[in-house]
Scaffold this motif. Structure first.
Motif: not given
Length: 51
Positions: A41, A44-45, A47-51
């Motif tokens: 989790q 994933d968090y 990854r979402e913030k860095t994309e």
């Protein structure tokens, strides 16, 4: 009669330790699964913030 008592105690302890060991293995497995899900989790968090 005196040798029967230590045998009864030994059987009781072996049975108790067996049940305890099973519980320890289950708790460790549950903790591993929980930790693994939290790490995924977090990844994933990030990854979402860095994309």
């Amino acid at each position: 009669m005196s040798s029967l008592f230590p045998i009864a105690i030994a059987v009781f302890l072996i049975t108790g330790c067996s049940a305890t060991w099973s519980g320890v293995k289950q708790d460790t497995s549950d903790a591993w699964d929980w930790t693994k899900s939290k790490v995924h989790q977090g990844a994933d968090y990030v990854r979402e913030k860095t994309e």
